[in-house]
Design an enzyme around this catalytic site. Structure first.
Site, PDB file in Angstrom:
ATOM      1  N   ASP A  46      -7.557   0.793   8.919  1.00 22.78           N
ATOM      2  CA  ASP A  46      -7.940  -0.344   8.075  1.00 22.78           C
ATOM      3  C   ASP A  46      -6.748  -0.932   7.327  1.00 22.78           C
ATOM      4  O   ASP A  46      -5.704  -0.294   7.167  1.00 22.78           O
ATOM      5  CB  ASP A  46      -8.981   0.097   7.037  1.00 22.78           C
TER       6      ASP A  46
ATOM      7  N   HIS B 265      -5.780   4.529   7.624  1.00 19.02           N
ATOM      8  CA  HIS B 265      -5.287   3.219   7.183  1.00 19.02           C
ATOM      9  C   HIS B 265      -3.877   2.971   7.740  1.00 19.02           C
ATOM     10  O   HIS B 265      -3.062   3.891   7.828  1.00 19.02           O
ATOM     11  CB  HIS B 265      -5.233   3.137   5.649  1.00 19.02           C
TER      12      HIS B 265
END
Length: 500
Positions: free
Chosen positions: A296, A440
């Protein structure tokens, strides 16, 4: 002709002698024309005497002339004759004379009698049909009322027997007037009667009337049939959410109160079809072991390093890019696709979607898709909502824009920077067939992810896992619709979104 009461001689006006008429109480000699029937006759008398009797018999006359000292009782023989008799009786002290006179018609006497009889019969009929009382029972008490009286007049004349009127209510059930409802409740012979019909009902013998308090009434209103939006049903617990059933509109009747101004739903004419949101965790059924790595908040300066590791290990992952970040680094966005990875949206500015209005929510989603499409040449539909926050309200407002919302079931907590070993251990200890790992590649220092990533891949491979993109993972489970897997979802033309 003149007669002396004591038998004196009588002459006519010419002086010729005439036969003496006899005076007696029996039948008289027929001196006038004969008539077959014996009927009472009344003879008009000159002076003051009037004679009544039966032709052929004597009758009595009484002297009444002015100046007489007494009334003389006379026996007068009445001649038998036709219905028209001639004769005038003049009374004096001891005489009376009968002189010629005009004939008088007395045939109207039977008509008078007949008229009197008709009047008597009419009075009886009138009393029978219009005036006589009838006996009824009201609230278990015997009453009398004139025949022909209507039920509504009887109730009004008796103040509705102290029944209390109902209330006037708004279409929403609020009281507008404490006494504005039905005046009373009434039944006739056990059958409920509307007051509007009571004027046409006439009370009759033996009727039973029950009068009670009036019911509440609803204000005057207009009615309208309108479209009814579908509701929404949302499952929870799975890692991937998608529309499993589109909503369809129904129809309902609504009332608009003319006094209160209220509008309320009154009746469903056609049920709406609710939208349903499925929530599933992939369960590959071909016997293999599969897992999906996701990243992400990119692209960022760490994205390329992650792409390089994935390429070296020969695995594919899914990247949920932010629109504002992708716009700043379009080359990295394209590099994701060029590396055989899957590109999806993490919205535009990483806002908490449930806090946005409907318009802002749709803008947050579509603006990110616009940027990704510009960078990659392909329109995306898959999203991952920031913080995983995507409720039934967000689905109701934007289901036509997306194919699915992808959550996770393994959170590495890398945003806390727990260390590469902790990140690696979190994945290995929770991995299962069909699991989705959250990591992430942007939003902060992601050096620990880069350090942990090679170990995660090697050890999972050693356990027999194959790395797939999210779409590839869904394709291994037949419960996911093909258009969701391919990202080609379109809302049917007859479908509508719920109102939220």
């Amino acid at each position: 002709m003149t007669q002396d009461i004591r038998g004196q001689k009588h002459t006519d006006k010419s002086g010729a002698p005439q036969a003496k008429p006899q005076m007696h109480h029996g039948p008289a000699a027929p001196s006038w024309p004969h008539a077959s029937g014996h009927e009472p006759r009344r003879y008009k008398a000159a002076g003051t005497a009037r004679v009544y009797g039966v032709p052929g018999k004597s009758a009595q006359a009484y002297r009444k002339d002015a100046g007489a000292s007494r009334q003389a009782k006379l026996h007068v023989p009445l001649p038998v004759g036709s219905s028209k008799a001639s004769g005038v009786v003049s009374l004096k002290k001891s005489k009376f004379t009968v002189s010629p006179d005009a004939h008088t018609d007395h045939s109207h006497i039977p008509l008078i009698v007949l008229c009197a009889l008709v009047v008597l019969i009419g009075a009886g009929v009138g009393w029978m049909w219009f005036l006589r009382p009838v006996h009824i029972t009201v609230n278990d008490q015997a009453k009398q009322v004139r025949i022909g009286t209507s039920l509504d007049k009887y109730l009004a004349d008796n103040n509705y027997f102290d029944a209390q009127p109902g209330k006037l209510l708004s279409v929403g059930g609020n009281v507008i007037d404490e006494r504005g409802g039905d005046r009373c409740a009434v039944s006739l012979n056990g059958r409920e009667v509307k007051l509007t019909d009571a004027s046409s009902l006439k009370l009759e013998d033996g009727n039973t009337v029950t009068v009670g308090n009036g019911a509440d009434a609803t204000e005057e209103h207009s009615e309208e049939t309108v479209t009814m939006a579908p509701g929404i049903q949302m499952e929870k617990g799975g890692a991937i959410q998608f529309v499993s059933q589109w909503g369809k509109a129904g129809k309902k009747k609504v009332w608009h109160g003319k006094t209160s101004g209220e509008t309320v739903d009154k009746e469903v004419v056609q049920e709406a079809t609710d939208m349903k949101i499925a929530s599933l965790t992939p369960k590959p059924s071909d016997g293999g072991k599969y897992i999906a790595l996701t990243f992400d908040d990119g692209p960022s300066s760490y994205t390329q390093q992650i792409l390089d590791i994935l390429a070296q290990k020969g695995v594919h992952a899914t990247f949920y890019n932010l629109g504002n970040q992708a716009g700043k680094s379009p080359s990295l966005t394209k590099a994701v696709l060029d590396g055989g990875h899957e590109l999806a949206s993490h919205t535009n500015q990483h806002q908490n979607l449930p806090t946005l209005s409907k318009d802002d929510l749709r803008s947050e989603i579509t603006s990110a898709f616009d940027v990704l499409e510009k960078a990659s040449g392909k329109r995306q539909q898959m999203i991952r909502a920031p913080y995983g926050a995507f409720t039934d309200t967000e689905w109701a407002r934007s289901a036509d824009l997306i194919s699915c919302n992808v959550l996770w079931n393994i959170d590495t907590l890398d945003w806390k920077r727990p260390g590469a070993a902790a990140i690696t251990d979190m994945v290995l200890s929770h991995a299962f067939n069909g699991s989705i790992v959250l990591m992430h590649d942007g939003g902060g220092d992601r050096s620990q992810d880069i350090e942990a990533l090679p170990h995660i891949i090697d050890k999972l491979k050693a356990q027999g896992y194959t790395f797939l993109t999210v779409s590839e993972l869904m394709a291994k489970d037949s419960r996911f619709p093909k258009d969701v897997v391919k990202g080609t979802v379109s809302m049917p033309k007859d479908a509508v979104l719920p109102e939220k």
